[in-house]
Design an enzyme around this catalytic site. Structure first.
Site, short mmCIF file in Angstrom:
data_model
loop_
_atom_site.label_atom_id
_atom_site.label_comp_id
_atom_site.label_asym_id
_atom_site.label_seq_id
_atom_site.Cartn_x
_atom_site.Cartn_y
_atom_site.Cartn_z
N LYS A 113 62.73 89.96 12.41
CA LYS A 113 61.36 89.59 12.81
C LYS A 113 60.50 89.68 11.54
O LYS A 113 60.40 90.74 10.92
CB LYS A 113 60.85 90.51 13.91
CG LYS A 113 61.61 90.34 15.23
CD LYS A 113 61.15 91.32 16.30
CE LYS A 113 59.81 90.95 16.86
NZ LYS A 113 59.44 91.82 18.03
N ASP A 135 68.04 101.96 26.37
CA ASP A 135 66.64 101.85 25.93
C ASP A 135 65.77 102.40 27.05
O ASP A 135 65.68 101.81 28.13
CB ASP A 135 66.32 100.39 25.64
CG ASP A 135 64.87 100.19 25.20
OD1 ASP A 135 64.16 101.20 25.03
OD2 ASP A 135 64.45 99.03 25.04
N SER A 165 61.73 105.05 19.32
CA SER A 165 61.88 103.63 18.95
C SER A 165 60.82 103.14 17.98
O SER A 165 60.98 102.07 17.39
CB SER A 165 61.83 102.77 20.21
OG SER A 165 60.53 102.79 20.78
N LYS A 194 79.30 133.29 49.12
CA LYS A 194 78.69 133.94 47.95
C LYS A 194 77.70 134.98 48.44
O LYS A 194 76.74 134.66 49.13
CB LYS A 194 77.99 132.91 47.06
CG LYS A 194 77.51 133.52 45.75
CD LYS A 194 76.92 132.48 44.85
CE LYS A 194 76.65 133.09 43.48
NZ LYS A 194 75.91 134.35 43.53
#
Length: 839
Positions: A59, A144, A179, A546
């Protein structure tokens, strides 16, 4: 350079003309082209490995990026222009209806040329090409995390943690990258055995799973209308036709931010933000590359003058993940790149090659690259108590230890295969390593040796199949000699116990050790690991309810019963109803059990048991005994009739315990905790209906390991709980005036107390003054917390971090805080060092 408008430079033997050096590329910060060039020169050693041999889509902002209000014009460019220098590496990729010639960033010269023509953003796919220009299968996987309106980086961090947990369960350790735009990219390395559509399908399924579990936070659908207040887990960038901005690339935003690799510790910072180019330049000046665990997988760069033509398709029987003929140093380059010798005690290979270590167990001569495969060598299986417990299997091969992580361990029968995750080769020195890998480092956690010995190799098809017979040490985890296979199924590795075992035997189980006569010892309790029903694989499991109380080791000798807590405190005087010698069988014994107080409906009530704890005066003990009687539930027998029973399998010890319980005197508060023969899901429903804490699952063939935490015992809890250290309180008001409004909680990590939130609910009225007494007697001047927020610290009172408590909670939030904690009570049986770090 910044003061000139034009300059001719030579970069790696190539002459370039740099023009308009003073041109403003980022108007809001005044950043010039010269500064952009300087940035890319600084990060080239880190960016190039992350981009090497990948077709680049660029770009370009020829006239600068503009401002937030008036963005500059951007050109999205795939094809390499005709005016580009001939020496730039390039590859032709044929698409369905056209072909593109892409540049590849394999050198500083190429990166400099791109910066000169204002190609600010560099985007690459998750796959590389081979030296002939053929596309290879993906060698990395990316998610992303893109915040929608009303969400931001904190929500992305929370989703990143959730995704990391799932990936770690699969043996993968993701690397986060802020990013530079809005969200976070999560990368993991791949072995190169899957096609892009397979990786994309896996990513899609992972995104859907996150959405299903956390619908208020996560969305996997690309529709913008669904994204308000949520984080989109964009899985699509794993498609073979998609690209992602490469780590260390600049962004074409109003400010010169960067796609910056980060550490997980950084993501804990509540002020986390994207980094700009000056901050990243400062980071790389230290020489540390947080993306190295991923970019360390790249192929050696192509020569700059390669004439790369039309790529062919990779053949179906190609093995991109196979083992190349490398030197020992080459095979260990990834291992070395993922670790810092100044921060981890793990061994590093010496420059002269692998050390002998324990020479008696190593091959007398290491094979040279290209030599035939050896018939075997040494092996080691290490028990790795990392964020997710697993075993690590390592086999000597070509002068290194070929390694697989085994999340489910070694299979016990041929009927079930377990997952094996192929990891980086380790140096031979690792065969003797046992120690603690510090928090924040790769593989952080405790490493111990589970078994080791020698193996004979029956078959080794590189990247596809290994069949070997391993002979471990006496008493080792393997239980003797086992013939095993490692099989690559195409999308994963599996480990298999062969039906035919050495000597013509059929997959025998190790014979249980007979009880060993000997003197009675002081036993520390064996510790369980928290888990879910998904962990109950690879063995015969027995179940108990438990009991919600305090663990006790009971030692009986002639004339005396002694109770010891799990941290070694003597409880004998505190619970006199349990220490009447006439209630117990004659003879010496050591048993394991849980002290409980029964509340409404005869259910264990941990809050009620608090009234019996920490009493010292005889009068106080007698009064509490009258109002809050306790019971003891027995669930294991460690010593009896002059013999140590810890070597027996659990099923055998339970048979001995049942016989022992028949000799208990009736009318005493001593009971056998029954083994329940039911479906585990049904048992969990029963425990929920009875408002019990959960279910214990124990492998029938497991031995008792004193003082060790083991995956052979799994706690299946119906609600989340966390042990915490109290570091302060906030004064109360209204009905709580004169006491406290909330307690400030922390978890020890790396020698520091990390703040995890505050609890203000769950307290009984009678507890408030008792708790205040403990706090005021430990008052301190300064905060013991490393990272408490200002708003929570305002008006707080501090205490020395000595007291351990337990809370229940809803979930962990992104910044590492407890959501909706509720007080359960003190844990006097534990010290701050015993507090488990959150999963």
């Amino acid at each position: 350079m910044a003061g000139k408008q034009k300059e001719r430079v030579v970069v790696e033997g190539h002459e370039l003309t740099l023009t308009n050096l003073g041109k403003i590329i980022y108007p809001e910060t005044g950043t010039t082209k010269a500064e952009v060039l300087a940035y890319y020169a600084a990060v080239a050693p880190y960016l190039i490995p992350a981009a090497a041999n990948r077709p680049v889509t660029r770009k370009r902002w020829v006239n600068g990026v503009g401002t937030a209000e008036n963005p500059g014009e951007v050109f999205f460019q795939k094809n390499l222009e005709d005016s580009a220098p001939r020496w730039i590496p390039r590859v032709t990729i044929h698409h369905s209806d056209h072909a593109n010639v892409y540049p590849m960033v394999n050198s500083l010269a190429t990166l400099t040329w791109m910066a000169q023509i204002a190609s600010l953003e560099i985007h690459v796919p998750q796959w590389q090409v081979d030296p002939a220009g053929n596309p290879l299968r993906p060698d990395r996987f990316v998610l992303d995390l893109d915040p929608g309106p009303g969400a931001g980086l904190p929500e992305c961090v929370e989703v990143a943690r959730l995704a990391r947990s799932i990936l770690q369960d699969m043996g993968m350790e993701p690397v986060p990258v802020t990013s530079g735009s809005k969200g976070i990219h999560l990368y993991t390395g791949l072995e190169g055995t899957l096609k892009s559509d397979q990786v994309s399908a896996f990513a899609h399924e992972l995104a859907r799973a996150l959405e299903a579990d956390h619908p208020a936070l996560v969305v996997s659908d690309m529709k913008k209308s669904l994204r308000n207040g949520k984080v989109l887990v964009d899985w699509s960038q794993n498609s073979g036709n998609k690209t992602t901005i490469v780590p260390y690339s600049l962004r074409g935003k109003a400010h010169p931010t960067v796609a910056a690799p980060r550490t997980w510790a950084e993501l804990e910072d509540p002020d986390l933000d994207h980094l700009d180019y000056t901050e990243v330049m400062e980071r790389v000046s230290t020489g540390e590359d947080f993306f190295a665990p991923i970019s360390g997988r790249h192929l050696p760069p192509h020569g700059e003058n390669d004439d790369v033509g039309r790529p062919g398709s990779a053949s179906s029987d190609a093995n991109p993940g196979g083992r190349e003929k490398l030197t020992v140093e080459g095979r260990l380059s990834k291992y070395v790149g993922m670790r810092d010798p100044g921060k981890t005690p793990e061994p590093f290979p010496s420059s002269s090659g692998p050390s002998a270590g324990d020479a008696s167990r190593r091959s007398s001569e290491q094979p040279k690259p290209g030599d035939p495969a050896p018939p075997g060598g040494i092996f080691v299986i290490q028990e790795h108590h990392a964020r997710r417990y697993h075993l690590d299997l390592r086999l000597e091969r070509d002068g290194v230890l070929a390694s697989w992580a085994l999340p489910r361990g070694v299979p016990e029968t041929p009927d079930r295969n377990n997952l094996a995750v192929h990891t980086e080769d380790h140096p031979m020195e690792y065969a003797d390593f046992a120690g603690v890998i510090p928090k924040g480092e790769y593989g952080a956690g405790t490493m111990t040796i589970w078994d080791r010995g020698e193996y004979t190799c029956e078959k080794w098809r590189e990247g596809k199949e290994v069949i070997a017979t391993l002979t471990g040490e006496p008493g080792g985890g393997l239980g003797g000699t086992k013939r095993l296979a490692l099989i690559n199924t195409g999308d994963r590795w599996l480990i298999h116990l062969m039906k035919e075992q050495p000597g013509g035997r059929r997959a025998p189980k190790a014979a249980p050790e007979p009880p060993k006569p000997g003197p009675m010892q002081d036993y520390a309790p064996m510790l369980a690991t928290s888990g879910t029903t998904d962990d109950l694989h690879g063995g015969d499991w027995l179940y108990e309810l438990k009991w919600d109380g305090i663990r006790a080791i009971i030692t009986g000798t002639e004339g005396k019963i002694r109770l010891m807590s799990r941290n070694g405190n003597d409880l004998t005087a505190t619970y006199p109803e349990l220490t009447d010698r006439s209630c117990w069988p004659d003879g010496d014994f050591v048993a394991d059990g849980e002290i409980v107080a029964l509340g409404k409906g005869s259910r264990p009530d941990f809050g009620l048991l608090q009234q019996r704890m920490n009493l010292v005066k005889a009068g106080d003990i007698e009064r509490a005994r009258a109002s809050v009687p306790v019971q003891l539930m027995l669930f294991d027998l460690l010593y009896d009739d002059g013999a140590d029973l810890t070597g027996l399998p659990f099923r055998g010890r339970r048979e001995r315990l049942a016989a022992f319980a028949e000799r208990l005197t009736g009318g005493c508060p001593l009971h056998l905790s029954e083994v329940l023969d039911h479906d585990v899901d049904d048992l969990l429903h029963v425990a929920s209906d009875l408002k019990l804490e959960g279910v214990m699952a124990k492998k029938a063939g497991s031995r008792y390991s004193p003082g060790r935490r083991s995956r052979a015992w799994i706690k299946l809890k119906l609600e989340q709980s966390q042990e915490v250290v109290v570091g302060g309180w906030r004064p109360g008001a209204g009905a709580r005036s004169g006491t406290f409004g909330s307690l400030l909680l922390g978890v020890p990590r790396d020698g520091k107390l990390h703040y995890v939130g505050r609890v203000g609910t769950g307290f009984k009225d009678w507890q408030l003054k008792e708790i205040m007494g403990k706090l005021e007697s430990r008052a301190a001047e300064e905060s013991p917390f490393l990272d408490i927020p200002r708003e929570d610290a305002a008006g707080a009172r501090w205490v020395d971090p000595e007291l351990v408590a337990e809370v229940t909670f809803g979930e962990w939030t992104g910044p590492g805080r407890l959501r909706h904690p509720v007080w359960r009570g003190w844990r006097p049986d534990k010290s701050p060092e015993d507090v488990n770090q959150p999963n």
